[in-house]
Design an enzyme around this catalytic site. Structure first.
Site, mmCIF file in Angstrom:
data_model
loop_
_atom_site.group_PDB
_atom_site.id
_atom_site.type_symbol
_atom_site.label_atom_id
_atom_site.label_comp_id
_atom_site.label_asym_id
_atom_site.label_seq_id
_atom_site.Cartn_x
_atom_site.Cartn_y
_atom_site.Cartn_z
ATOM 1 N N CYS A 2 0.900 -1.425 -0.339
ATOM 2 C CA CYS A 2 0.240 0.246 -0.274
ATOM 3 C C CYS A 2 1.190 1.294 0.209
ATOM 4 C CB CYS A 2 -1.025 -0.009 1.124
ATOM 5 S SG CYS A 2 -2.014 -1.500 1.583
ATOM 6 N N ARG A 27 0.939 2.292 -5.770
ATOM 7 C CA ARG A 27 1.707 0.898 -4.796
ATOM 8 C C ARG A 27 0.712 -0.319 -4.420
ATOM 9 N NH1 ARG A 27 5.135 -0.581 -0.584
ATOM 10 N NH2 ARG A 27 6.937 1.235 -0.736
ATOM 11 N N TRP A 77 -3.435 -1.936 -1.468
ATOM 12 C CA TRP A 77 -3.729 -2.908 -1.727
ATOM 13 C C TRP A 77 -4.272 -4.430 -1.204
ATOM 14 C CZ3 TRP A 77 -1.586 -8.157 -1.905
ATOM 15 C CH2 TRP A 77 -1.696 -9.369 -3.010
ATOM 16 N N ASN A 103 0.840 -0.601 6.103
ATOM 17 C CA ASN A 103 1.265 -1.307 5.138
ATOM 18 C C ASN A 103 1.685 -2.517 5.954
ATOM 19 O OD1 ASN A 103 2.355 -2.404 2.781
ATOM 20 N ND2 ASN A 103 3.804 -0.790 2.205
ATOM 21 N N GLY A 104 1.334 -3.654 5.540
ATOM 22 C CA GLY A 104 2.267 -4.646 5.836
ATOM 23 C C GLY A 104 0.933 -5.556 6.528
ATOM 24 N N GLU A 489 11.684 -13.555 -19.075
ATOM 25 C CA GLU A 489 10.980 -12.235 -18.853
ATOM 26 C C GLU A 489 9.973 -11.796 -19.227
ATOM 27 O OE1 GLU A 489 11.325 -10.002 -16.550
ATOM 28 O OE2 GLU A 489 11.273 -7.744 -17.374
ATOM 29 N N LYS A 493 6.423 -10.610 -18.897
ATOM 30 C CA LYS A 493 5.559 -8.989 -19.080
ATOM 31 C C LYS A 493 4.082 -9.361 -20.097
ATOM 32 C CE LYS A 493 8.110 -5.908 -17.601
ATOM 33 N NZ LYS A 493 9.134 -7.157 -16.705
ATOM 34 N N GLU A 496 1.630 -10.341 -17.371
ATOM 35 C CA GLU A 496 1.015 -9.680 -16.741
ATOM 36 C C GLU A 496 0.290 -7.939 -16.901
ATOM 37 O OE1 GLU A 496 4.581 -7.387 -14.283
ATOM 38 O OE2 GLU A 496 5.651 -7.754 -15.612
ATOM 39 N N HIS A 512 10.960 -32.479 -23.486
ATOM 40 C CA HIS A 512 10.770 -32.800 -21.231
ATOM 41 C C HIS A 512 9.315 -32.773 -21.352
ATOM 42 C CE1 HIS A 512 14.283 -34.328 -21.835
ATOM 43 N NE2 HIS A 512 14.731 -33.135 -22.379
ATOM 44 N N LYS A 611 2.758 -2.135 -7.829
ATOM 45 C CA LYS A 611 4.492 -1.821 -7.756
ATOM 46 C C LYS A 611 5.036 -2.146 -6.162
ATOM 47 C CE LYS A 611 8.343 0.109 -10.395
ATOM 48 N NZ LYS A 611 7.823 -1.037 -11.451
HETATM 49 C C1 F6R Z 1 7.328 -7.611 -13.116
HETATM 50 C C2 F6R Z 1 7.830 -6.432 -12.034
HETATM 51 C C3 F6R Z 1 7.663 -7.644 -11.093
HETATM 52 C C4 F6R Z 1 9.506 -6.985 -10.228
HETATM 53 C C5 F6R Z 1 9.707 -7.169 -8.742
HETATM 54 C C6 F6R Z 1 10.309 -6.849 -7.639
HETATM 55 O O1 F6R Z 1 7.405 -6.364 -14.313
HETATM 56 O O2 F6R Z 1 8.014 -5.217 -11.803
HETATM 57 O O3 F6R Z 1 8.080 -8.579 -10.891
HETATM 58 O O4 F6R Z 1 10.487 -6.551 -10.393
HETATM 59 O O5 F6R Z 1 8.656 -7.233 -7.879
HETATM 60 O O6 F6R Z 1 10.580 -5.679 -7.681
HETATM 61 P P1 F6R Z 1 11.700 -4.554 -7.196
HETATM 62 O O7 F6R Z 1 12.767 -4.660 -7.831
HETATM 63 O O8 F6R Z 1 11.170 -3.823 -6.494
HETATM 64 O O9 F6R Z 1 12.497 -5.607 -5.899
#
Ligand code: F6R
Length: 616
Positions: A2, A27, A77, A103-104, A489, A493, A496, A512, A611
């Site tokens: 959050c 967030r 969140w 937050n937590g 990766e 992308k 998500e 496999h 994020k």
């Molecule tokens: C995906 C993404 C997440 C972050 C992950 C780690 O696009 O952004 O998978 O990479 O949550 O975040 P950090 O780098 O802040 O530890």
């Protein structure tokens, strides 16, 4: 996960809080709320709404809220309790004299809630957070001040938390506590005003003078400044520092999304990062923040790289860098697995954590485990002052600027540059590299911003190729060697952002199991650059096409054989093998972006995500 913002000072609080919440929306975007503390009567008013900040804005406009100069805000969140008006923060105690944002996770909240209910408290939400407001209120009633009440309440909580609170008993005062690694609290120092936030990003428009709370610290701010205390009530000394990050670079500008802007910023972000870490003439590295850990680069026998999500994929590329450039055994681990495995390691292992935010809870806990094992540690981080930079013995900074898109892009490519530089430094310290090789690696890296720029010039071509994926429900991403993390990766992308089911696989693993999925409705994106064991990837592509599978290949410019073999191809300029991941991820970022756009997805706020993951 959050976002928290709090303000006290000479300006009206509500506009500052709303602007802060907009800066923090990445967030969490389930619900938002503010509480303000009226200057004259010291009365608290709470307005909160399920949904985006626009809902809250409308609710505030429709009420006549008295002007106030102290307040706090939260963007949620959801963990405990569905997103709803009632479960939105701030949460008030029964008498309404205290409000809390959080937050937590309060892990013992069930127990606390029962005890509080037995003592006559009435709950208005399903959240764990509300218990904190009631506990603070009980302590205030015992005659404690707000800081002591927060400290006493904190002592009853199990789990990691960041808490910020206001009380009618102390107008003009905001208190905050950091307990563990469930998100940071940053204190912002303004002229006649003070702020608290979960994120640097929300403070930078107001001030560059900030202080970061450590685990167990409590802060009290008023318009005149801040005082700090430890968990056991002793005064603590916390020195503010000046952060040189330009908040205006975090605006969307003319771009329709943050993510698009951040994809397009990669040449500059890479140039800034590379320029901040090395020079070409003379070929030299300047990893100035390695501190006391530098001598360990010579002593250690292995490297373990940890991270989560995109940063874990960067760590996977980093393993190649350490093995190939420094010839040092290297492993990678998912931080959330590592932290609970009682790992076998000690001072012989250098632990390198990768985290753009420096606040991901599993990464921080993994670092604590590594510290307990006596391992020297370096973190690769994009956020100055964040907890990972304070836990590590040394830091390699990336200079990507603030990243707002929930999906990481520019912090991925800049992390690769930083890992490359760290592997080079390690090779040099260990005498494993000739001057010529060293200079040639540096030249290769320095060329990457321009190469990535060329990739971006082809944006429209790549976006057109993405049209094929707007109707598919599944995509397989295949890669080998350093391209395997890029396949993973690319798949991350894609899923998500566009909610298309995407799997990243080692191409050698195809036969496999995964090949059973292949038919005309299950397309494959194959990373088939010149270094990816080309002949093997050619076989994989043949095998897929023999089963009517469609293949989009990411190939090196001029590789006519592969272009002819695949159903469609996108090209990547020819670059040194270890740097191919930096170039090859760009078309995959664009493919995911364009697919999500065609499918009408919310690119900057993908569903269920936030994020910076600060809860388990
Ligand atoms: C995906 C993404 C997440 C972050 C992950 C780690 O696009 O952004 O998978 O990479 O949550 O975040 P950090 O780098 O802040 O530890």
């Amino acid at each position: 996960m959050c976002g928290i913002i709090a303000y006290t000072g000479s300006r009206e609080a509500v506009p500052v809080l709303l602007a802060g919440l907009r800066d923090l929306e990445y967030r969490g975007y389930d619900s938002t709320g503010v509480a303000i503390l009226d200057d004259a009567g010291g009365e608290l008013t709470v307005v909160k709404r399920r949904g985006k900040i626009s809902e809250l804005d409308a609710a505030i406009s429709s009420q006549s809220i008295s002007s106030a100069h102290t307040g706090l805000g939260h963007t949620r969140w959801a963990t405990h309790g569905v997103p709803s008006d009632e479960n939105a923060h701030p949460h008030a105690s029964c008498g309404g004299e205290v409000v809390v944002v959080h937050n937590g996770i309060v892990e013992n909240y069930g127990e606390l809630r029962k005890e509080l209910t037995d003592r006559g408290h009435i709950f208005g939400s399903e959240t764990d957070t509300e218990t904190i407001a009631h506990l603070i209120e009980e302590n205030l009633k015992l005659g404690h001040d707000l800081v002591t009440s927060l400290r006493e309440a904190s002592g009853q909580l199990v789990g990691s938390q960041a808490i910020v609170a206001l009380s009618e008993a102390e107008p003009g005062v905001v208190v905050g506590a950091r307990l563990g690694n469930a998100g940071g609290i940053v204190v912002g120092y303004g002229e006649g005003e003070m702020l608290l936030s979960s994120d640097l990003a929300a403070l930078l428009p107001h001030t560059s003078k900030v202080a970061f709370l450590d685990d167990g610290q409590i802060v009290r701010i008023s318009a005149n400044g801040a005082t700090f205390a430890t968990r056991d009530g002793r005064p603590a000394k916390v020195n503010p520092s000046t952060i040189l990050l330009d908040a205006t670079t975090a605006d969307k500008g003319t771009y329709e999304t943050y993510m698009l802007k951040e994809i397009m910023e990669q040449p500059v972000a890479l140039a800034d990062t590379i320029g901040g870490l090395m020079t070409v003439e003379p070929a030299r590295l300047y990893l100035d923040d390695l501190g006391d850990v530098r001598p360990w680069l010579e002593r250690v026998e292995r490297v373990l790289l940890v991270g989560m999500g995109t940063s874990l994929h960067a760590a996977m590329v980093g393993r190649w860098y350490f093995e190939q450039i420094a010839r040092l055994p290297a492993d990678i681990d998912n931080a959330s697995e590592f932290r609970y495995r009682e790992p076998v390691l000690g001072p012989e292992t250098l632990v390198v954590s990768v985290s753009q935010s420096g606040e991901t809870v599993d990464v921080l806990e993994a670092m604590n485990v590594a510290r307990a094992c006596g391992s020297p540690q370096i973190t690769i981080c994009n956020t100055p002052g964040s907890q990972s930079t304070r836990l590590a013995d040394g830091t390699v900074h990336t200079y990507a600027g603030l990243e707002r898109g929930v999906a990481s892009t520019k912090t991925f490519t800049t992390s690769l540059a930083a890992l490359f530089a760290l592997a080079l430094e390690t090779a040099q310290v260990r005498g494993r590299i000739s001057e010529q090789e060293f200079a040639s690696h540096i030249q290769g890296l320095v060329a990457m911003p321009e190469i990535v720029g060329r990739q971006l010039d082809a944006f429209d071509v790549v976006a057109k190729a993405a049209e094929r994926f707007s109707t598919t429900e599944h995509i397989l991403f295949l890669g080998r060697g350093p391209a395997l993390p890029i396949a993973l990766e690319g798949a991350l992308k894609m899923k998500e952002l566009s909610y298309v089911h995407a799997e990243g696989y080692a191409a050698g693993e195809m036969k496999h199991g995964p090949i059973a999925l292949i038919d005309q409705n299950f397309p494959t994106i194959a990373l088939a650059g010149q270094h990816a064991l080309r002949s093997k990837i050619i076989s994989n592509i043949e095998q897929i096409r023999a089963r009517k599978g469609e293949v989009l290949a990411i190939v090196t410019e001029g590789d006519e054989e592969l272009i002819a073999l695949a159903d469609a191809a996108l090209t990547v300029p020819s670059v040194p093998a270890l740097l191919e991941p930096v170039a090859a991820i760009v078309p995959l970022q664009i493919l995911a972006y364009a697919t999500a756009k065609t499918r009408g997805c919310n690119i900057d706020q993908p569903r269920n995500l936030a994020k910076t993951v600060t809860v388990e």
